[in-house]
Design a protein around this motif. Structure first.
Motif, mmCIF file in Angstrom:
data_model
loop_
_atom_site.group_PDB
_atom_site.id
_atom_site.type_symbol
_atom_site.label_atom_id
_atom_site.label_comp_id
_atom_site.label_asym_id
_atom_site.label_seq_id
_atom_site.Cartn_x
_atom_site.Cartn_y
_atom_site.Cartn_z
ATOM 1 N N LYS A 263 14.722 -4.046 1.591
ATOM 2 C CA LYS A 263 13.820 -4.490 0.192
ATOM 3 C C LYS A 263 12.438 -4.083 0.751
ATOM 4 O O LYS A 263 11.831 -4.160 1.656
ATOM 5 N N ARG A 264 11.743 -3.572 -0.574
ATOM 6 C CA ARG A 264 10.274 -3.468 -0.411
ATOM 7 C C ARG A 264 9.733 -2.603 0.844
ATOM 8 O O ARG A 264 8.745 -2.973 1.228
ATOM 9 N N GLY A 265 10.395 -1.438 0.938
ATOM 10 C CA GLY A 265 10.095 -0.549 1.876
ATOM 11 C C GLY A 265 8.618 0.217 1.756
ATOM 12 O O GLY A 265 8.255 0.232 2.906
ATOM 13 N N ALA A 270 3.807 0.494 4.630
ATOM 14 C CA ALA A 270 2.510 0.607 4.761
ATOM 15 C C ALA A 270 1.806 -0.317 5.682
ATOM 16 O O ALA A 270 0.831 -0.080 6.575
ATOM 17 N N ASP A 271 2.382 -1.497 5.955
ATOM 18 C CA ASP A 271 2.089 -2.325 6.933
ATOM 19 C C ASP A 271 2.258 -1.693 8.285
ATOM 20 O O ASP A 271 1.656 -1.960 9.228
ATOM 21 N N ALA A 272 3.415 -0.713 8.603
ATOM 22 C CA ALA A 272 3.594 -0.266 9.571
ATOM 23 C C ALA A 272 2.283 0.700 10.061
ATOM 24 O O ALA A 272 1.841 0.813 11.276
ATOM 25 N N ARG A 273 1.855 1.332 9.115
ATOM 26 C CA ARG A 273 0.618 2.452 9.301
ATOM 27 C C ARG A 273 -0.669 1.542 9.326
ATOM 28 O O ARG A 273 -1.150 1.877 10.280
ATOM 29 N N PHE A 274 -0.747 0.478 8.952
ATOM 30 C CA PHE A 274 -2.068 -0.265 8.968
ATOM 31 C C PHE A 274 -1.824 -1.089 10.451
ATOM 32 O O PHE A 274 -3.018 -1.069 11.377
ATOM 33 N N THR A 275 -0.914 -1.246 10.902
ATOM 34 C CA THR A 275 -0.635 -1.968 12.169
ATOM 35 C C THR A 275 -0.960 -0.852 13.204
ATOM 36 O O THR A 275 -1.644 -1.137 14.249
ATOM 37 N N ALA B 31 -1.038 1.311 -4.896
ATOM 38 C CA ALA B 31 -1.998 0.044 -4.400
ATOM 39 C C ALA B 31 -1.868 -0.146 -2.793
ATOM 40 O O ALA B 31 -3.156 -0.258 -2.444
ATOM 41 N N VAL B 32 -0.873 0.127 -2.095
ATOM 42 C CA VAL B 32 -0.853 -0.193 -0.691
ATOM 43 C C VAL B 32 -1.526 1.114 -0.061
ATOM 44 O O VAL B 32 -2.201 0.909 0.645
ATOM 45 N N SER B 33 -1.505 2.214 -0.526
ATOM 46 C CA SER B 33 -2.335 3.298 -0.091
ATOM 47 C C SER B 33 -3.625 3.290 -0.115
ATOM 48 O O SER B 33 -4.364 4.023 0.787
ATOM 49 N N ILE B 34 -4.001 2.168 -1.138
ATOM 50 C CA ILE B 34 -5.656 2.590 -1.167
ATOM 51 C C ILE B 34 -6.107 1.304 -0.470
ATOM 52 O O ILE B 34 -7.136 0.836 -0.222
ATOM 53 N N GLY B 35 -4.953 0.562 -0.032
ATOM 54 C CA GLY B 35 -5.452 -0.488 1.298
ATOM 55 C C GLY B 35 -5.014 -1.856 0.808
ATOM 56 O O GLY B 35 -5.311 -2.816 1.782
ATOM 57 N N PHE B 36 -4.221 -2.239 -0.521
ATOM 58 C CA PHE B 36 -3.841 -3.585 -0.884
ATOM 59 C C PHE B 36 -2.493 -3.792 0.069
ATOM 60 O O PHE B 36 -1.479 -3.611 -0.636
ATOM 61 N N THR B 37 -2.515 -4.191 1.208
ATOM 62 C CA THR B 37 -1.305 -4.534 1.935
ATOM 63 C C THR B 37 -1.316 -5.950 2.304
ATOM 64 O O THR B 37 -2.420 -6.461 2.399
ATOM 65 N N PRO B 38 -0.254 -6.726 2.351
ATOM 66 C CA PRO B 38 -0.196 -8.020 2.497
ATOM 67 C C PRO B 38 -0.710 -8.136 3.740
ATOM 68 O O PRO B 38 -0.875 -7.777 4.940
ATOM 69 N N GLY B 39 -1.774 -9.308 3.865
ATOM 70 C CA GLY B 39 -2.546 -9.567 5.133
ATOM 71 C C GLY B 39 -3.963 -9.079 5.195
ATOM 72 O O GLY B 39 -4.915 -9.647 5.959
ATOM 73 N N VAL B 40 -4.310 -8.217 4.281
ATOM 74 C CA VAL B 40 -5.704 -7.782 4.190
ATOM 75 C C VAL B 40 -6.660 -8.647 3.544
ATOM 76 O O VAL B 40 -6.394 -9.165 2.882
ATOM 77 N N GLU B 41 -7.744 -8.706 4.062
ATOM 78 C CA GLU B 41 -8.962 -9.594 3.845
ATOM 79 C C GLU B 41 -9.733 -8.803 2.660
ATOM 80 O O GLU B 41 -10.157 -7.732 3.015
ATOM 81 N N PHE B 42 -10.362 -9.453 1.792
ATOM 82 C CA PHE B 42 -10.966 -8.663 1.102
ATOM 83 C C PHE B 42 -12.120 -9.622 0.360
ATOM 84 O O PHE B 42 -11.956 -11.075 0.234
ATOM 85 N N THR B 43 -13.169 -9.182 -0.327
ATOM 86 C CA THR B 43 -13.993 -10.140 -0.911
ATOM 87 C C THR B 43 -14.273 -9.592 -2.616
ATOM 88 O O THR B 43 -14.352 -8.318 -2.754
#
Ligand SMILES: Nc1nc2c(ncn2[C@@H]2O[C@H](COP(=O)(O)OP(=O)(O)OP(=O)(O)O)[C@@H](O)[C@H]2O)c(=O)[nH]1
Ligand SMILES: [Mg+2]
Lengths: 701, 78
Positions: A263-265, A270-275, B31-43
């Motif tokens: 789910k929600r791959g 994206a998470d894997a990449r930012f990690t 959204a995620v590719s521009i940086g909105f991923t769970p856990g990210v901080e923003f102002t």
């Protein structure tokens, strides 16, 4: 390298990246180098630096939208560099992303250079996390070193290289610093290098391994397996469809089950990449820690009221400045005009009436109108270039977003509409900045209703003559109707012709910078050049044809082909209350808006009096000539009722796009259906608007 | 304790963390590719009614439309 055992690449021949040229860099010993990276990181600047080309560079995300190849020499070898559109990831959400991705996938460049913005390292490394899954020699470029240092970020390319296993160079494409290191890195890439990759196994869990297994068992070719597995789990439509296509029924079913379980791959990926990025930049000087820095000007520039006021002031000052800048550029046009109207005519006509008239009225007027327009375009794009290079243009997209939403578009559409005010040709070409193809088509269809400079002059002049001080309310009514027209057209298109979901604005607002003059001049040059090829000749040819239609066979308007034609089709014009003269002018405006006033002068001038000086054509200066002369009075006494005049104004305003614009609409859509659609739609709208205005006029006046 | 809300209703100056994203695959991917991923901080820098929300996210300003901002679930930090 293990992954490469199955993945051989190769163009299937139907990808979006190879229109025309399929064999880039196929000569032995040559190197093909692809420039990839996120938007606005400086790929085109690097491309220009290497090849001396003039790719569009500016401070706005998403300028390059097609691939562009160039050549440079590299230690005795020939390097083919390919500048690709900036993409946030290799998921094909838009046409540009598809182009970049197809190129890496199918053309298997010898080296892929990933450009990263050192002043926004964490964000721009995102692409790298995906590209390391490809079994190709890579180079990471930490570009904008100068900007990063100004921000107080120390760049440690060595450390990043150690951690990623990818050759890394820090450079500044702006100053040229680091160019040699880049060349060296390109030459010393190693096709067996092992890169540090995102830990997809850990992020996705067992399902990742299962998918990978399945792909390997079925010997999937055309994709590197790890990347394909990631894309499948991220529900990338194109990859899913493609791979399901080659699998047998059983495997397809198994894959379906696996993907359903994940789910929600997209988010996991994206998470894997930012990690992975975090791991690379941790405990090092590589990245700065999130300081919030909004430019003071933005607090005003992005304020709904303050920002709108500022933007209007900038636009008005910009147009004034454009006029001042272009003046010297327009002088050749004016000189030609004066020659054609005066001396030359007096000399040539007695020698040969036909040739003299053809040369002066048929050719010189058109050329001078084209030249003046060329100068104007130079001035306007100089100002727009400054706005783009400084970063202000991106703010306009934000400011106008709510208004554009009303028309079902988003903020980025304001840019083509703005350019359409100069010349619709640029408006239509400018629609390329819009990333959703649906909104792009909608914008493309409504752009021609934006009055271009030539049309604005025509409308302004005619309303002033016919309606005196009533001109202002009439002009405002045109604007109101235009807005309603855009909203309704867009609604109709989205509802019945282009159904789909609404996508809103998600856009980076790049930091301000001092305009880079080289980029600005390059921008002006390319715009002027493209007008020269696309607009200039349309205008001059339209002038020539009009002249021919007036001159033949009798040498004057009364017994010309044009008049004969006008009388034949008069009944059609009558629907809108137009007599043959006005209707002919309307038809001429289709060929070139610039020619409109000139034709009016010829037709009405001849009809009313022989003494009228018909030597003026519609260009700016000629407007003054016309205003100073008796043309207005003649028109007013030509027996045209106010209702007819109103109908004429509305019909011209909403008339067909000119031939040049229509040609560009075809050029941009590559579809006869859309071009014909726009044509038919505007014919219907011209008649509709004209007749409605006529009826309204009869009630009012 | 924190209250759950969406990015759309955050006040300017507020800091937060992305908690979750709603919406279809094409929105998520944008959204995620521009940086909105769970856990990210923003102002949140600016949030005027009808206009896109401007946030400071991963070292830069990002403008995001209201409909899009409504799909981003956030934790507002204190
Ligand atoms: N300070 C600084 N600015 C740079 C440097 N390289 C490029 N820029 C600026 O960054 C902006 C973007 O550059 P482009 O070359 O157009 O970027 P791109 O990656 O081709 O962008 P897209 O085609 O939109 O994907 C321009 O305003 C450049 O002047 C650099 O080394 N230092
Ligand atoms: Mg570019």
């Amino acid at each position: 390298m293990k992954a490469s055992s199955q993945y051989t690449g190769g163009c299937p021949g139907n990808c979006s990246c190879c229109e025309g040229k399929t064999n880039i860099g196929s000569i032995k010993g040559d190197l093909t180098i692809a420039l990839v990276g996120q938007p606005n990181t400086g790929k085109s600047t690097i491309f220009n630096m290497l090849t001396g080309a003039s790719q569009h560079v500016g401070n706005w995300p998403g300028k390059t939208i097609e691939k562009k190849e160039g050549i440079f020499t590299l230690d005795g070898k020939i390097g083919h560099v390919v500048d690709l559109p900036g993409t946030y990831s290799l998921t094909a959400n838009s046409q540009e992303e598809t182009i970049a991705r197809d190129f890496i996938l199918h053309h298997t460049p010898d080296v892929v250079v990933i450009v990263v913005d050192a002043s926004q390292l964490e964000r721009t490394l995102y692409m790298v996390a995906e590209v390391v899954l490809f079994p190709v020699p890579l180079v990471i470029v930490l570009n904008k070193k100068d900007a990063a240092e100004k921000k107080g970020i120390t760049i440690d390319a060595k450390k990043l290289e150690e951690r990623t296993g990818v050759k890394t160079v820090a450079m500044s494409a702006l100053t040229g610093e680091g160019k040699d290191e880049l060349m060296e890195a390109i030459l010393s890439t190693d096709s067996d290098a092992e890169y540090c990759k995102p830990d997809l196994n850990k992020s996705f869990g067992p399902v990742y391994k299962e998918v990978l297994e399945l792909l390997r068992e079925n010997k999937i070719s055309g994709y590197p397996v790890e990347w394909a597995a990631l894309k499948l789990l991220e529900e990338d439509k194109a990859v899913v469809a493609d791979i399901k296509n080659v699998l047998d029924a059983k495997a397809r079913h198994r894959l379906g089950v696996m993907l359903k379980a994940c789910k929600r791959g997209t988010i996991t990926g994206a998470d894997a990449r930012f990690t992975w990025i975090k791991r690379l930049t941790e405990n090092s000087q590589i990245s700065e820690k999130g300081r919030v820095k909004q430019h003071r000007f933005d607090r005003l520039a992005l304020h709904p009221l303050g920002g709108t006021v500022i933007s209007l002031v900038i636009l008005v000052l910009g147009i004034i400045a454009a006029y001042i800048i272009m003046l010297p550029l327009m002088i050749p046009g004016y000189i030609l005009f004066l020659l054609a109207a005066g001396t030359l005519r007096d000399v040539l006509i007695p020698v040969s009436p036909l040739l003299g008239s053809m040369f002066c009225d048929g050719i010189l007027y058109g050329v001078s109108a084209g030249l003046v327009m060329l100068g104007f375009i130079g001035g306007v794009f100089f100002i727009l270039g400054i706005m783009e290079s400084s970063g202000y243009l991106a703010r306009l997209a934000y400011l106008f977003d709510p208004y554009m939403n009303r028309a079902g578009l988003h903020g980025k559409s304001v840019i083509p509409l703005l350019m359409g005010l100069v010349c619709n040709i640029f408006g239509v070409m400018g629609t390329r900045v819009i990333d959703s193809s649906r909104q792009r088509l909608v914008t493309l269809v409504v752009t021609p209703v934006i009055p271009c400079k030539a049309l604005l002059l025509v409308i302004g002049f005619i309303t002033a003559i016919f309606f005196g001080h009533l001109a202002v309310p009439i002009f405002l009514s045109l604007i109101v109707v235009m807005i309603a027209y855009i909203i309704m057209t867009s609604f109709f298109l989205r509802k019945y012709i282009l159904p789909g979901e609404q996508t809103g604005l998600i856009m980076e607002l790049p930091p301000y910078q001092k305009p880079i003059w080289k980029d600005v001049f390059m921008y002006v040059y390319t715009k002027v050049k493209s007008f020269w090829y696309r607009g200039f000749w349309f205008i001059t040819i339209a002038f020539f044809l009009t002249w021919a239609a007036v001159y033949f066979p009798g040498g004057s308007i009364e017994n010309s082909y044009l008049a004969a034609f006008g009388h034949t089709i008069e009944p059609l014009g009558r629907i809108m209350g137009l007599d043959w003269r006005l209707f002919i002018v309307l038809i001429i405006s289709f060929f070139s808006k610039e020619a409109t006033l000139g034709v009016m002068a010829v037709i009405f001038g001849a009809a009313v009096s022989d003494t009228v000086n018909v030597n003026f054509i519609s260009i700016d200066m000629a407007i003054w000539a016309v205003v100073n002369g008796d043309f207005g009075a003649y028109l007013a006494s030509a027996g045209i009722t106010p209702a007819s005049a109103l109908a004429f104004i509305y019909a011209v305003f909403f008339s067909l796009p000119c031939t040049g614009t229509l040609a560009i609409i075809y050029g941009e859509t590559r579809s006869y259906k859309w071009t014909a659609g726009v044509l038919c739609y505007s014919v219907v709208m011209t008649f509709l608007m004209g007749s409605l205005a006529y009826q309204a006029g009869r009630l009012i006046f | 304790m924190y209250r759950m809300k969406t990015l759309e209703i955050m006040r300017p100056g507020a800091k937060g963390t992305v908690k979750d994203l709603d919406g279809n695959q094409s929105f998520l991917s944008r959204a995620v590719s521009i940086g909105f991923t769970p856990g990210v901080e923003f102002t949140v820098l600016q949030n005027y009614r009808h206009w896109p929300v401007v946030v400071w996210l991963r070292d830069t300003q990002v403008a995001i439309g209201r409909d899009e901002a409504r799909k981003i679930v956030v934790d507002e930090s204190k």
